[in-house]
Write a protein that holds these residues in place. Structure first.
Motif, PDB file in Angstrom:
ATOM      1  N   LEU A 278       0.605  -1.735   0.398  1.00  0.00           N
ATOM      2  CA  LEU A 278       0.047   0.006   0.045  1.00  0.00           C
ATOM      3  C   LEU A 278       0.874   1.207  -0.051  1.00  0.00           C
ATOM      4  O   LEU A 278       0.349   1.975  -0.239  1.00  0.00           O
ATOM      5  CB  LEU A 278      -0.732  -0.180   1.541  1.00  0.00           C
ATOM      6  N   ALA A 279       1.738   1.159   0.410  1.00  0.00           N
ATOM      7  CA  ALA A 279       2.947   2.272   1.033  1.00  0.00           C
ATOM      8  C   ALA A 279       3.066   2.541  -0.789  1.00  0.00           C
ATOM      9  O   ALA A 279       3.543   3.983  -1.326  1.00  0.00           O
ATOM     10  CB  ALA A 279       3.866   2.055   1.843  1.00  0.00           C
ATOM     11  N   GLU A 280       4.224   1.867  -1.219  1.00  0.00           N
ATOM     12  CA  GLU A 280       4.424   1.727  -2.794  1.00  0.00           C
ATOM     13  C   GLU A 280       3.439   2.403  -3.290  1.00  0.00           C
ATOM     14  O   GLU A 280       3.532   3.311  -3.675  1.00  0.00           O
ATOM     15  CB  GLU A 280       4.473   0.587  -2.693  1.00  0.00           C
ATOM     16  N   ASP A 281       1.886   1.567  -3.071  1.00  0.00           N
ATOM     17  CA  ASP A 281       1.059   1.886  -4.359  1.00  0.00           C
ATOM     18  C   ASP A 281       0.990   4.069  -4.113  1.00  0.00           C
ATOM     19  O   ASP A 281       0.194   5.327  -5.225  1.00  0.00           O
ATOM     20  CB  ASP A 281      -0.491   1.521  -3.897  1.00  0.00           C
ATOM     21  N   ILE A 282       0.457   4.240  -2.583  1.00  0.00           N
ATOM     22  CA  ILE A 282       0.834   5.681  -2.384  1.00  0.00           C
ATOM     23  C   ILE A 282       1.287   6.774  -1.820  1.00  0.00           C
ATOM     24  O   ILE A 282       1.598   7.523  -3.395  1.00  0.00           O
ATOM     25  CB  ILE A 282       0.422   5.671  -0.470  1.00  0.00           C
ATOM     26  N   PHE A 283       3.199   5.956  -2.114  1.00  0.00           N
ATOM     27  CA  PHE A 283       4.080   6.602  -3.237  1.00  0.00           C
ATOM     28  C   PHE A 283       3.666   7.260  -4.527  1.00  0.00           C
ATOM     29  O   PHE A 283       4.249   7.844  -5.185  1.00  0.00           O
ATOM     30  CB  PHE A 283       5.674   6.043  -2.735  1.00  0.00           C
ATOM     31  N   GLN A 284       3.840   6.248  -5.048  1.00  0.00           N
ATOM     32  CA  GLN A 284       3.684   6.475  -6.205  1.00  0.00           C
ATOM     33  C   GLN A 284       2.291   6.961  -6.949  1.00  0.00           C
ATOM     34  O   GLN A 284       2.330   8.200  -7.383  1.00  0.00           O
ATOM     35  CB  GLN A 284       2.984   4.928  -7.781  1.00  0.00           C
ATOM     36  N   ASP A 285       1.069   7.509  -6.163  1.00  0.00           N
ATOM     37  CA  ASP A 285       0.186   8.377  -5.969  1.00  0.00           C
ATOM     38  C   ASP A 285       0.575   9.594  -6.661  1.00  0.00           C
ATOM     39  O   ASP A 285       0.218  10.885  -6.473  1.00  0.00           O
ATOM     40  CB  ASP A 285      -0.828   8.225  -5.257  1.00  0.00           C
ATOM     41  N   THR A 286       1.721   9.381  -4.927  1.00  0.00           N
ATOM     42  CA  THR A 286       2.151  11.195  -4.336  1.00  0.00           C
ATOM     43  C   THR A 286       2.382  11.608  -5.684  1.00  0.00           C
ATOM     44  O   THR A 286       2.677  13.172  -5.597  1.00  0.00           O
ATOM     45  CB  THR A 286       3.153  11.280  -3.312  1.00  0.00           C
ATOM     46  N   PHE A 287       3.512  10.850  -6.673  1.00  0.00           N
ATOM     47  CA  PHE A 287       4.377  11.768  -6.921  1.00  0.00           C
ATOM     48  C   PHE A 287       3.955  11.581  -8.693  1.00  0.00           C
ATOM     49  O   PHE A 287       4.512  12.696  -9.303  1.00  0.00           O
ATOM     50  CB  PHE A 287       6.390  10.914  -7.949  1.00  0.00           C
ATOM     51  N   ILE A 288       2.831  10.583  -9.028  1.00  0.00           N
ATOM     52  CA  ILE A 288       2.057  11.147 -10.341  1.00  0.00           C
ATOM     53  C   ILE A 288       0.887  12.502  -9.767  1.00  0.00           C
ATOM     54  O   ILE A 288       1.155  13.453 -10.858  1.00  0.00           O
ATOM     55  CB  ILE A 288       0.917   9.998 -10.281  1.00  0.00           C
ATOM     56  N   LYS A 289       0.964  13.550  -8.904  1.00  0.00           N
ATOM     57  CA  LYS A 289       0.092  14.317  -8.539  1.00  0.00           C
ATOM     58  C   LYS A 289       0.780  15.669  -7.972  1.00  0.00           C
ATOM     59  O   LYS A 289       0.451  16.298  -8.862  1.00  0.00           O
ATOM     60  CB  LYS A 289      -0.027  14.388  -6.760  1.00  0.00           C
ATOM     61  N   ILE A 290       1.966  15.206  -8.372  1.00  0.00           N
ATOM     62  CA  ILE A 290       3.088  16.244  -8.034  1.00  0.00           C
ATOM     63  C   ILE A 290       3.359  16.460  -9.346  1.00  0.00           C
ATOM     64  O   ILE A 290       3.361  17.896  -9.513  1.00  0.00           O
ATOM     65  CB  ILE A 290       4.503  15.768  -7.186  1.00  0.00           C
ATOM     66  N   ILE A 291       3.924  15.570 -11.101  1.00  0.00           N
ATOM     67  CA  ILE A 291       3.927  15.453 -11.603  1.00  0.00           C
ATOM     68  C   ILE A 291       2.985  16.673 -12.408  1.00  0.00           C
ATOM     69  O   ILE A 291       2.728  17.472 -13.384  1.00  0.00           O
ATOM     70  CB  ILE A 291       4.256  14.334 -12.006  1.00  0.00           C
ATOM     71  N   ASP A 292       1.506  16.088 -12.124  1.00  0.00           N
ATOM     72  CA  ASP A 292       0.413  16.623 -12.741  1.00  0.00           C
ATOM     73  C   ASP A 292       0.300  18.130 -12.697  1.00  0.00           C
ATOM     74  O   ASP A 292       0.191  19.144 -12.664  1.00  0.00           O
ATOM     75  CB  ASP A 292      -0.749  15.657 -12.430  1.00  0.00           C
ATOM     76  N   THR A 293       0.950  18.060 -10.781  1.00  0.00           N
ATOM     77  CA  THR A 293       0.436  19.659 -10.649  1.00  0.00           C
ATOM     78  C   THR A 293       1.330  20.793 -11.216  1.00  0.00           C
ATOM     79  O   THR A 293       1.348  21.510 -11.496  1.00  0.00           O
ATOM     80  CB  THR A 293       0.571  19.690  -8.712  1.00  0.00           C
ATOM     81  N   ILE A 294       2.702  20.034 -11.180  1.00  0.00           N
ATOM     82  CA  ILE A 294       4.012  20.555 -11.927  1.00  0.00           C
ATOM     83  C   ILE A 294       3.043  21.044 -12.748  1.00  0.00           C
ATOM     84  O   ILE A 294       3.398  22.138 -14.172  1.00  0.00           O
ATOM     85  CB  ILE A 294       5.383  20.149 -11.707  1.00  0.00           C
ATOM     86  N   ARG A 295       2.865  20.057 -14.097  1.00  0.00           N
ATOM     87  CA  ARG A 295       2.620  20.314 -15.470  1.00  0.00           C
ATOM     88  C   ARG A 295       1.534  20.871 -15.921  1.00  0.00           C
ATOM     89  O   ARG A 295       1.407  21.714 -16.880  1.00  0.00           O
ATOM     90  CB  ARG A 295       2.180  18.586 -16.060  1.00  0.00           C
ATOM     91  N   ALA A 296       0.658  20.811 -14.673  1.00  0.00           N
ATOM     92  CA  ALA A 296      -0.713  22.526 -14.720  1.00  0.00           C
ATOM     93  C   ALA A 296      -0.152  23.393 -14.074  1.00  0.00           C
ATOM     94  O   ALA A 296      -1.037  24.103 -13.835  1.00  0.00           O
ATOM     95  CB  ALA A 296      -1.596  21.471 -13.996  1.00  0.00           C
ATOM     96  N   GLU A 297       1.475  24.057 -13.814  1.00  0.00           N
ATOM     97  CA  GLU A 297       1.792  25.390 -13.701  1.00  0.00           C
ATOM     98  C   GLU A 297       1.178  25.535 -11.852  1.00  0.00           C
ATOM     99  O   GLU A 297       0.506  26.933 -12.198  1.00  0.00           O
ATOM    100  CB  GLU A 297       1.629  26.006 -14.478  1.00  0.00           C
ATOM    101  N   ARG A 298       0.389  24.293 -11.577  1.00  0.00           N
ATOM    102  CA  ARG A 298       0.140  25.155 -10.516  1.00  0.00           C
ATOM    103  C   ARG A 298       0.894  24.894  -8.724  1.00  0.00           C
ATOM    104  O   ARG A 298       0.729  25.366  -7.499  1.00  0.00           O
ATOM    105  CB  ARG A 298      -0.868  24.203  -9.906  1.00  0.00           C
ATOM    106  N   TYR A 299       2.479  24.724  -9.461  1.00  0.00           N
ATOM    107  CA  TYR A 299       3.042  24.891  -7.611  1.00  0.00           C
ATOM    108  C   TYR A 299       3.250  26.091  -7.555  1.00  0.00           C
ATOM    109  O   TYR A 299       4.061  26.882  -8.509  1.00  0.00           O
ATOM    110  CB  TYR A 299       4.212  23.881  -8.841  1.00  0.00           C
ATOM    111  N   THR A 300       3.366  25.980  -6.544  1.00  0.00           N
ATOM    112  CA  THR A 300       3.458  27.518  -5.547  1.00  0.00           C
ATOM    113  C   THR A 300       4.724  27.607  -4.553  1.00  0.00           C
ATOM    114  O   THR A 300       4.799  28.239  -3.911  1.00  0.00           O
ATOM    115  CB  THR A 300       2.354  27.994  -5.633  1.00  0.00           C
ATOM    116  N   GLU A 301       4.613  26.722  -4.292  1.00  0.00           N
ATOM    117  CA  GLU A 301       5.670  25.554  -3.115  1.00  0.00           C
ATOM    118  C   GLU A 301       6.984  25.981  -3.030  1.00  0.00           C
ATOM    119  O   GLU A 301       8.041  25.291  -2.863  1.00  0.00           O
ATOM    120  CB  GLU A 301       5.346  24.183  -2.494  1.00  0.00           C
TER     121      GLU A 301
END
Length: 190
Positions: free
Chosen positions: A45-68
């Motif tokens: 489960l940790a591996e799945d959530i880890f992958q989901d975390t970085f998918i969300k990170i990639i999507d946010t960066i690509r959508a130009e919504r990263y502001t941190e």
């Protein structure tokens, strides 16, 4: 590329350099994965959530919504934490930070000792600490894990757990007091 800061890597990734993302993942994977594993207590489960975390990170960066700016790791940890909370909400139970899975979390952290005897002593100490952590109230466990294993600041912990800094500090203080009390009562020496 390892000498570049997180912000520079994010900028390169936005420009199409996938190796910049690989460096970001490699740089922060241990802390993010370990925090997830400590919360969900299931390596698959940790591996799945880890992958989901970085998918969300990639999507946010690509959508130009990263502001941190300058706060990539706390931002990534917040995403991972939120995905863990979402998982537990879906299955309608609260996250329990317990040991007992087959994976030794301290191996994940990369501790290495020079001889078998030292490894055995270290493993026994880690097992004792994990058992004592399991006896703490959930809020105290969570703050101790985020502070000592994920190395987050109290401000980052407060933001992540949606409490004040004073509450996070108090939970840490009482958690450590309770751990010391357990060690004294059980005469545990680490």
């Amino acid at each position: 590329m390892y000498k570049l800061c997180d912000e520079q890597l994010i900028t390169l990734f936005k420009k199409g350099h996938s190796s910049a993302l690989e460096e970001l993942v490699h740089r922060h994977k241990d802390k993010v994965f370990t925090s997830i594993l400590l919360l969900v207590k299931d390596s698959f489960l940790a591996e799945d959530i880890f992958q989901d975390t970085f998918i969300k990170i990639i999507d946010t960066i690509r959508a130009e919504r990263y502001t941190e700016k300058g706060k990539f790791l706390p931002w990534a940890m917040r995403i991972a934490h939120n995905l863990c909370v979402d998982h537990f909400r879906k299955i309608k139970r609260t996250p329990m930070i317990r040991t007992g899975d087959d994976k030794d979390i301290f191996d994940v952290l990369g501790f290495s000792d020079s001889c078998a005897e030292e490894k055995l002593i270290t493993r026994q100490s880690h097992d004792r600490v994990r058992r004592m952590l399991d006896m703490l109230p959930e809020e105290q466990r969570e703050v101790i894990i985020l502070r000592h294993y994920a190395e987050l600041s109290f401000k980052e912990i407060a933001d992540l757990t949606q409490v004040s800094i004073n509450t996070a500090l108090g939970r840490m203080r009482y958690g450590l007091i309770n751990l010391r009390k357990m060690m004294t009562e059980k005469q545990i020496c680490l």
